[in-house]
Scaffold this motif. Structure first.
Motif, short mmCIF file in Angstrom:
data_model
loop_
_atom_site.label_atom_id
_atom_site.label_comp_id
_atom_site.label_asym_id
_atom_site.label_seq_id
_atom_site.Cartn_x
_atom_site.Cartn_y
_atom_site.Cartn_z
N SER A 59 48.69 32.22 39.51
CA SER A 59 48.67 32.22 38.05
C SER A 59 49.68 33.26 37.57
CB SER A 59 47.27 32.54 37.53
OG SER A 59 47.23 32.41 36.12
N THR A 60 49.87 33.31 36.28
CA THR A 60 50.82 34.24 35.68
C THR A 60 50.18 34.91 34.47
OG1 THR A 60 51.72 32.56 34.19
CG2 THR A 60 52.77 32.78 36.37
N LYS A 61 50.87 35.89 33.91
CA LYS A 61 50.38 36.52 32.70
C LYS A 61 50.27 35.50 31.58
CE LYS A 61 51.18 40.27 29.40
NZ LYS A 61 52.07 41.34 28.93
N ASP A 72 51.69 45.45 27.53
CA ASP A 72 51.06 44.82 28.70
C ASP A 72 49.67 44.29 28.40
OD1 ASP A 72 53.10 45.38 30.76
OD2 ASP A 72 52.59 47.49 30.39
N LEU A 73 49.12 44.63 27.25
CA LEU A 73 47.75 44.25 26.95
C LEU A 73 47.59 42.75 26.75
CD1 LEU A 73 46.71 47.07 24.44
CD2 LEU A 73 46.18 46.91 26.89
N ILE A 74 46.52 42.22 27.28
CA ILE A 74 46.14 40.82 27.07
C ILE A 74 45.14 40.80 25.93
CG2 ILE A 74 45.00 38.81 28.08
CD1 ILE A 74 46.00 39.81 30.81
N GLU A 94 51.14 39.83 37.79
CA GLU A 94 52.55 40.00 38.11
C GLU A 94 52.68 41.18 39.07
OE1 GLU A 94 54.46 40.55 34.35
OE2 GLU A 94 54.44 38.41 33.85
N LYS A 95 53.46 41.00 40.13
CA LYS A 95 53.61 42.04 41.14
C LYS A 95 54.10 43.34 40.50
CE LYS A 95 52.67 39.85 45.06
NZ LYS A 95 51.56 40.28 45.94
N LEU A 96 53.47 44.43 40.87
CA LEU A 96 53.90 45.75 40.40
C LEU A 96 54.91 46.27 41.41
CD1 LEU A 96 53.39 47.92 38.23
CD2 LEU A 96 51.73 48.95 39.80
N MET A 97 56.18 46.34 41.00
CA MET A 97 57.26 46.72 41.91
C MET A 97 57.50 48.23 41.95
SD MET A 97 57.77 43.68 42.85
CE MET A 97 59.14 43.98 43.97
N GLU A 141 47.06 34.62 29.17
CA GLU A 141 47.13 34.68 27.71
C GLU A 141 46.72 33.37 27.05
OE1 GLU A 141 51.16 35.99 27.34
OE2 GLU A 141 50.58 38.10 27.10
N LYS A 142 46.74 32.28 27.80
CA LYS A 142 46.33 30.98 27.24
C LYS A 142 44.83 30.90 27.05
CE LYS A 142 50.08 28.15 29.17
NZ LYS A 142 50.37 27.05 30.13
#
Length: 229
Positions: A129-131, A207-209, A194-197, A135-136
């Motif tokens: 999944s993704t951010k 960054d808040l959802i 999302e990967k934290l690099m 958010e959807k």
């Protein structure tokens, strides 16, 4: 039923035939009946039971219950049900029966769109999944998906710090900065899917959802929800 038939006779006369129809009591796997006074029940009203939770309920019934419920709660033809039962017996781990049951009933009560959303929400925990996917989701479905995961409350003025500070000192997702650095270097840490690099990357209000949530993930299955007050 007895009172009803007696009322009909008194109103229309004794010569009128009256009938009452009964069916076996529908129970859950623990032997308890479906009812609003029982725990673990589902509601048709999406305000009381979200389509996601509704879908998950049917998806997680036992094999025995799935075989009973698909005959009671769906309009599938007998031949289709028999084929599904046989396919399920060949590989119970795929939960073919539960999946079809959950799909049919969710579409019937809610809609195809609600089913698609429920499946997408289910894949957040067990698939990719993704951010954007997060958010959807409406807020209640988002909270339902992550119900039971460890939660931390932080204040909005604590945002802006480096991720390694936020997830160790403010909200102890990690027991130490050393462990977090090691996991980030190994690609095992995600923020909002999302990967934290970079462990020093600031975590901000962007960054808040839904304006109040941060989802930290450690490894594949360990989730932590930060609620920003």
């Amino acid at each position: 039923m007895t009172t009803g038939t007696e009322l009909i006779r008194r109103t229309l006369g004794n010569e009128v035939e009256t009938f009452a129809l009964t069916c076996p009591l529908i129970t859950k796997s623990d032997g308890k009946k479906f009812g609003k006074t029982e725990s673990g029940n589902i509601w048709l009203d999406s305000a009381r039971t979200t389509p996601y939770k509704f879908y998950q309920f049917w998806l997680n019934v036992s094999d025995e219950d799935a075989e009973r419920y698909i005959k009671i709660f769906t309009s599938l033809e007998k031949e289709t049900i028999d084929a599904l039962v046989e396919e399920h017996k060949q590989d119970p781990g795929r939960r073919v029966l539960q999946r079809r049951l959950a799909e049919e009933v969710t579409v019937m009560v809610h809609s195809q769109e609600a089913l698609d959303t429920a499946i997408e929400a289910s894949n957040i925990l067990f698939g990719k999944s993704t951010k954007e996917g997060l958010e959807k989701l409406d807020e209640q479905t988002f909270l339902d998906v992550f119900d039971g995961v460890p939660q931390f409350e932080i204040s909005k003025d604590q945002l802006g710090q480096a991720a390694i500070e936020l997830f160790t000192t403010v909200a102890p997702v990690f027991p130490s900065k050393g462990e977090m650095r090691k996991m980030v270097q190994g690609g095992g840490v995600s923020l909002n899917k999302e990967k934290l690099m970079d462990q020093n990357r600031p975590v901000t209000t962007d960054d808040l959802i839904d304006g109040k949530y941060l989802l930290a993930q450690k490894g594949k299955k360990n989730y932590y929800l930060l609620i920003v007050k």
